[in-house]
Write a protein that holds these residues in place. Sequence first.
Motif, mmCIF file in Angstrom:
data_model
loop_
_atom_site.group_PDB
_atom_site.id
_atom_site.type_symbol
_atom_site.label_atom_id
_atom_site.label_comp_id
_atom_site.label_asym_id
_atom_site.label_seq_id
_atom_site.Cartn_x
_atom_site.Cartn_y
_atom_site.Cartn_z
ATOM 1 N N UNK A 1 0.612 -1.171 -0.062
ATOM 2 C CA UNK A 1 0.034 0.034 0.113
ATOM 3 C C UNK A 1 0.896 1.270 -0.142
ATOM 4 N N UNK A 2 0.649 2.039 -1.266
ATOM 5 C CA UNK A 2 1.679 3.407 -1.050
ATOM 6 C C UNK A 2 0.948 4.326 0.103
ATOM 7 N N UNK A 3 -0.212 3.939 0.785
ATOM 8 C CA UNK A 3 -0.491 4.858 2.045
ATOM 9 C C UNK A 3 0.375 4.348 3.041
ATOM 10 N N UNK A 4 1.094 3.132 3.130
ATOM 11 C CA UNK A 4 2.164 2.757 4.294
ATOM 12 C C UNK A 4 3.133 3.715 4.052
ATOM 13 N N UNK A 5 3.699 3.771 2.814
ATOM 14 C CA UNK A 5 4.938 4.609 2.542
ATOM 15 C C UNK A 5 4.501 6.211 2.629
ATOM 16 N N UNK A 6 3.329 6.622 2.567
ATOM 17 C CA UNK A 6 2.964 7.738 2.950
ATOM 18 C C UNK A 6 3.067 8.317 4.178
ATOM 19 N N UNK A 7 2.724 7.235 5.037
ATOM 20 C CA UNK A 7 3.176 7.434 6.559
ATOM 21 C C UNK A 7 4.647 7.569 6.742
ATOM 22 N N UNK A 8 5.354 6.691 5.996
ATOM 23 C CA UNK A 8 6.699 6.645 6.362
ATOM 24 C C UNK A 8 7.428 8.155 5.874
ATOM 25 N N UNK A 9 6.871 8.614 4.502
ATOM 26 C CA UNK A 9 6.946 9.995 4.158
ATOM 27 C C UNK A 9 6.599 10.965 5.425
ATOM 28 N N UNK A 10 5.628 10.874 6.126
ATOM 29 C CA UNK A 10 5.149 11.803 7.083
ATOM 30 C C UNK A 10 6.227 11.642 8.139
#
Length: 498
Positions: A181-190
């Motif tokens: 899930x790109x939303x996982x790596x969006x969390x990582x980005x944050x």
Amino acid sequence: MSNNLSRRKFLKVVAGSGIAGFGVMVTGCKGESPGGKGWIPDQYQGKGDFPVALKGRVSIAADNPSIERDDEKCILCGQCIEACEKVMGVYGNYPLPLKKEVACVNCGQCSMWCPSGAITEKRNIKDVLAAIEDSSKHVVVQTAPATKVSLGEEFGMEPGSIVGEKIVGALKAAGFDAVFDTCFSADLTIMEEAAEFIHRLTKAQDEIPHLTSCCPGWVKYCEYFYPELMHNLSTCKSPQSMLGAVVKSYYAQKKGINPEDIVSVSIMPCTAKKFEAARPEMEVDGHQDTDFVLTTRELAVLLKYKKVDLTKVEDAQYDSALGESSGAGRIFGASGGVTEAAVRTAYFMATGSNPPDALLEWKPVRGMTAVKEATADIPGVGSVSIAVCSGLKNARDLLDGIKASGHSKWQFIEFMACPGGCIGGGGQPKADASLIADAKLKRIDAIYREDVNAPKRCSHDNAEIKAIYKDFFEKPLSEKAEKYLHTSYTNRHDRLFD
Ligand code: SF4
Ligand code: SF4
């Protein structure tokens, strides 16, 4: 830019230049609002006075990794120029004759406006099918938040249908080995970007205003037209590239797979992500973070070729290690989402407590408005002034205002190339002109429903994010995090200007 041409002068030069790709007659633009009426131009909607006046077209370089044009379909209507100039602020904002390259930020908005279907994304469907069929390869795929609220439209579902779990089932049925899930790596980005922003606010004021970096169209725009602001760009890679980097390191180690045998595919609402994937900066230890990018539209073609019907497929869950997401990671697909997510975690990093409810439903940064402004009060940090901008022509106006006044009243500015953010990306499903504006609003509404329904609302509460820091990165901005999750930029100004 002092060396920009005025539009009138630009068109005069174009008309006399004879550059291949420009039409035989270049006229001024009409006064209709750009982007407001969908991708089918006015002259096709009612009166039927075809053929229209020839108006020229944008140039597209043969090696453009994002878009291409079928010349047999091009009717020289000039709609691509309208999109490129009035929505994106690219066409008409560089001198002629062209210097080292054809100016393009790879956004794909011209493909959305082209009425004849002449401009499309440069397709990578065959590359991905070949990888799936190669038994020596471990093919992983990630799905972007904006795709999860739009792919259904390609299968006759209502705009705003949330199909994330259906996409996972469909991708597994199509033969992918793991679905993340790109939303996982969006969390990582944050995690990285919130820490970086607090560092800049407290210790590196010369890097304020902090400019977001997850949109590759905006990043290239900055490199072309505002290189003096490159040091203000966040050094965080985008969620796409962060996920690719951890797939070929953390995940490969956990699974005992040689990174050489991994093929990293991403499903994106965006044609500029193809350009980002090919950037030489987006590699670690000799492995490119992302091997192939498919747009939402391409994924629909691939699934139909594989005879996978999204409306009938069984729901499935993302694979572990890189599959959990918070509500904050899920709102990246809408303009304002990155900002709202970053503020939630910046608040936690500064205070040790989760933000108040008002910052979990932060309405001032949401919606389609071109430039939104808000202030976040973070104890210990102070009052943080924020702007959120989508549409690169709007970005040009905002940045030129900052340059003219000599200072920024905002400390954090989010830029998204496409109007409304990734939900309106150049790789998204097309819709009839009368429906596209409504479809975008429904996609945005779905994004925020995803947030509200998430078990956790903040990136720092994501259990798989906690695990990757405990087992691999140690902490945000660590040496290892800098190596895998951060990047640098390339000054492209002299490719367009003397
Ligand atoms: S919008 Fe499409 S058909 Fe019209 S000039 Fe551009 S490429 Fe040609
Ligand atoms: S992709 Fe974007 S920048 Fe490139 S020609 Fe099309 S509208 Fe212009």
